[in-house]
Design a protein around this motif. Structure first.
Motif, PDB file in Angstrom:
ATOM      1  N   LEU A 116      32.279  15.722 -27.807  1.00 28.87           N
ATOM      2  CA  LEU A 116      33.622  15.974 -27.291  1.00 28.87           C
ATOM      3  C   LEU A 116      34.539  16.509 -28.384  1.00 28.87           C
ATOM      4  N   ASP A 117      34.363  15.974 -29.601  1.00 27.16           N
ATOM      5  CA  ASP A 117      35.164  16.462 -30.720  1.00 27.16           C
ATOM      6  C   ASP A 117      34.831  17.921 -31.030  1.00 27.16           C
ATOM      7  N   GLU A 118      33.558  18.278 -30.945  1.00 24.68           N
ATOM      8  CA  GLU A 118      33.163  19.673 -31.170  1.00 24.68           C
ATOM      9  C   GLU A 118      33.781  20.597 -30.126  1.00 24.68           C
ATOM     10  N   VAL A 119      33.830  20.133 -28.875  1.00 23.82           N
ATOM     11  CA  VAL A 119      34.404  20.946 -27.805  1.00 23.82           C
ATOM     12  C   VAL A 119      35.917  21.088 -27.982  1.00 23.82           C
ATOM     13  N   ALA A 120      36.575  19.968 -28.319  1.00 21.84           N
ATOM     14  CA  ALA A 120      38.045  19.967 -28.409  1.00 21.84           C
ATOM     15  C   ALA A 120      38.554  20.616 -29.689  1.00 21.84           C
ATOM     16  N   HIS A 121      37.765  20.548 -30.760  1.00 24.94           N
ATOM     17  CA  HIS A 121      38.233  21.035 -32.058  1.00 24.94           C
ATOM     18  C   HIS A 121      37.216  21.987 -32.689  1.00 24.94           C
ATOM     19  N   PRO A 122      37.039  23.153 -32.098  1.00 22.20           N
ATOM     20  CA  PRO A 122      36.154  24.129 -32.742  1.00 22.20           C
ATOM     21  C   PRO A 122      36.769  24.568 -34.068  1.00 22.20           C
ATOM     22  N   HIS A 123      35.941  24.811 -35.059  1.00 21.44           N
ATOM     23  CA  HIS A 123      36.478  25.214 -36.356  1.00 21.44           C
ATOM     24  C   HIS A 123      35.860  26.544 -36.765  1.00 21.44           C
ATOM     25  N   GLU A 171      44.287  30.724 -35.892  1.00 25.22           N
ATOM     26  CA  GLU A 171      42.845  30.937 -36.064  1.00 25.22           C
ATOM     27  C   GLU A 171      42.041  30.096 -35.085  1.00 25.22           C
ATOM     28  N   VAL A 172      42.505  28.876 -34.834  1.00 22.75           N
ATOM     29  CA  VAL A 172      41.803  28.014 -33.881  1.00 22.75           C
ATOM     30  C   VAL A 172      42.009  28.537 -32.464  1.00 22.75           C
ATOM     31  N   ALA A 173      43.219  28.950 -32.144  1.00 22.60           N
ATOM     32  CA  ALA A 173      43.494  29.490 -30.803  1.00 22.60           C
ATOM     33  C   ALA A 173      42.654  30.739 -30.524  1.00 22.60           C
ATOM     34  N   ALA A 174      42.500  31.583 -31.533  1.00 27.06           N
ATOM     35  CA  ALA A 174      41.694  32.798 -31.367  1.00 27.06           C
ATOM     36  C   ALA A 174      40.229  32.436 -31.130  1.00 27.06           C
ATOM     37  N   LEU A 175      39.735  31.390 -31.839  1.00 23.95           N
ATOM     38  CA  LEU A 175      38.354  30.962 -31.660  1.00 23.95           C
ATOM     39  C   LEU A 175      38.121  30.395 -30.273  1.00 23.95           C
ATOM     40  N   LYS A 176      39.074  29.588 -29.797  1.00 19.67           N
ATOM     41  CA  LYS A 176      38.947  29.020 -28.437  1.00 19.67           C
ATOM     42  C   LYS A 176      38.958  30.125 -27.390  1.00 19.67           C
ATOM     43  N   ALA A 177      39.815  31.118 -27.568  1.00 16.22           N
ATOM     44  CA  ALA A 177      39.876  32.224 -26.618  1.00 16.22           C
ATOM     45  C   ALA A 177      38.570  33.008 -26.600  1.00 16.22           C
ATOM     46  N   LYS A 178      37.969  33.161 -27.758  1.00 17.87           N
ATOM     47  CA  LYS A 178      36.717  33.905 -27.860  1.00 17.87           C
ATOM     48  C   LYS A 178      35.584  33.178 -27.168  1.00 17.87           C
TER      49      LYS A 178
END
Length: 339
Positions: free
Chosen positions: A119-126, A330-337
């Protein structure tokens, strides 16, 4: 499924169903989900079709439809028996009854099945290069004192060998993050957190430290030792049944915040700790395991800022790590991708 009129008929439905219909289903809605003649439904299709007809919240529908499909697939794949399912229900019942404010068996179950990490990996991609995160665990408190970089986290008499910890906090471009705040908490040399001592009067082995302008945060303390998660309940029984142990590797916990950057919750592990590869909550990621130094030289201790009496065993553990934070953009861009 029966029509609304049939369900309202007192010769065909009891008063509980009729009362429920008055409260929840308007008179002008007819439910036409009965099996079509000549069509063979599996029980999975029956449940998911009913959900699709009745569930109006899109997210709730998506979650429960997926849950039903995967749960049914699990039962088919394993050929789950009634006795096995009964044991599972008994385990979950015990988990509820034996949970307390200080030991939640359901959280332990989530942790020991690897779900909390997932769940942490899903919620907080790095992004690549950013420090990996992990769950904060059950021993975080809000009463940690704010201390300047370079001071000690521990009160007099705290068990454990001396520790010097030095860190930097930078962004993905390698620039120091001015004003980053590190919140630290840890077990002592006996594997216990301050909240586990019944006579606790104030915070110990925990602090909030603001990094210097060049992104450096230093503290002195004691070397944490490995400790077990609670294993006297159903989760402990599950670990033993699967040949696993309850022992966590030694670690330090961190919350790191800075304006404009994604908050990082993580933990670091010394490379000499036992149980690194078999940690019961799967938190010991390779990038968070740190090479350690050891000093037996009093002259070096003084250079590190340790005072006389801080070193009781003739050696100081030296721990260094470079944290890397990703910006909110940077995190928002990763989530969008990933969508």
């Amino acid at each position: 499924m029966a029509s609304i009129d049939v369900m309202r008929d007192p010769t065909k439905s009891g008063k509980a169903i009729r009362a429920q219909l008055r409260e929840t289903i308007p008179r002008d809605i007819a439910l036409e989900t009965d099996f079509k003649e000549g069509t063979k439904y599996t029980i999975t299709e029956h449940v998911t079709t009913l959900l699709d007809e009745l569930c109006k919240n899109p997210r709730t529908l998506a979650v429960f439809t997926s849950l039903v499909k995967h749960l049914h697939a699990f039962a088919r794949e394993t050929e789950l028996s009634h006795d096995e399912w009964r044991l599972a229900i008994e385990m979950l019942t015990r988990a509820g009854k034996e949970s307390t404010d200080f030991k939640n068996e359901f959280i332990l179950l989530s942790d020991t099945l690897g779900l909390s990490v997932l769940l942490d990996e899903v919620a907080h991609p790095h992004p690549d290069g950013a420090t990996e995160s992990c769950e904060e665990g059950p021993f975080f408190t809000v009463d940690a004192p704010e201390l300047p970089s370079g001071t000690s986290l521990v009160k007099d008499g705290t068990l454990g060998e001396a520790l010097y910890f030095e860190s930097t906090v930078k962004n993905l471009q390698g620039e120091p993050i001015k004003g980053a705040k590190l919140e630290i908490w840890q077990a002592d040399g006996d594997g216990l957190y301050d909240v586990q001592y019944p006579d606790r009067q104030e915070a110990n082995n925990r602090a909030r430290i603001v990094a210097t302008d060049d992104g450096v945060a230093i503290f002195h303390g004691v070397m944490p030792t490995a400790y077990p998660i609670p294993s006297d309940g159903p989760v402990g029984d599950m670990l033993r049944a699967t040949g696993r142990h309850p022992h966590r590797a030694s670690h330090l916990h961190f919350h790191i915040t800075a304006p404009g950057y994604d908050t990082l919750t993580t933990a670091l592990y010394p490379d000499f700790s036992p149980f690194l590869g078999t940690d019961p909550v799967f938190a010991t990621r390779k990038s968070l395991i740190c090479p350690m130094g050891l000093s037996t030289d009093p002259a070096e201790w003084a250079k590190l800022g340790l005072q006389e009496g801080d070193v009781r065993t003739g050696r100081v553990h030296i721990w260094k790590y470079g944290f890397v934070l990703a910006s909110n953009e940077e995190v928002a861009a990763l989530k969008a991708k990933k969508k």
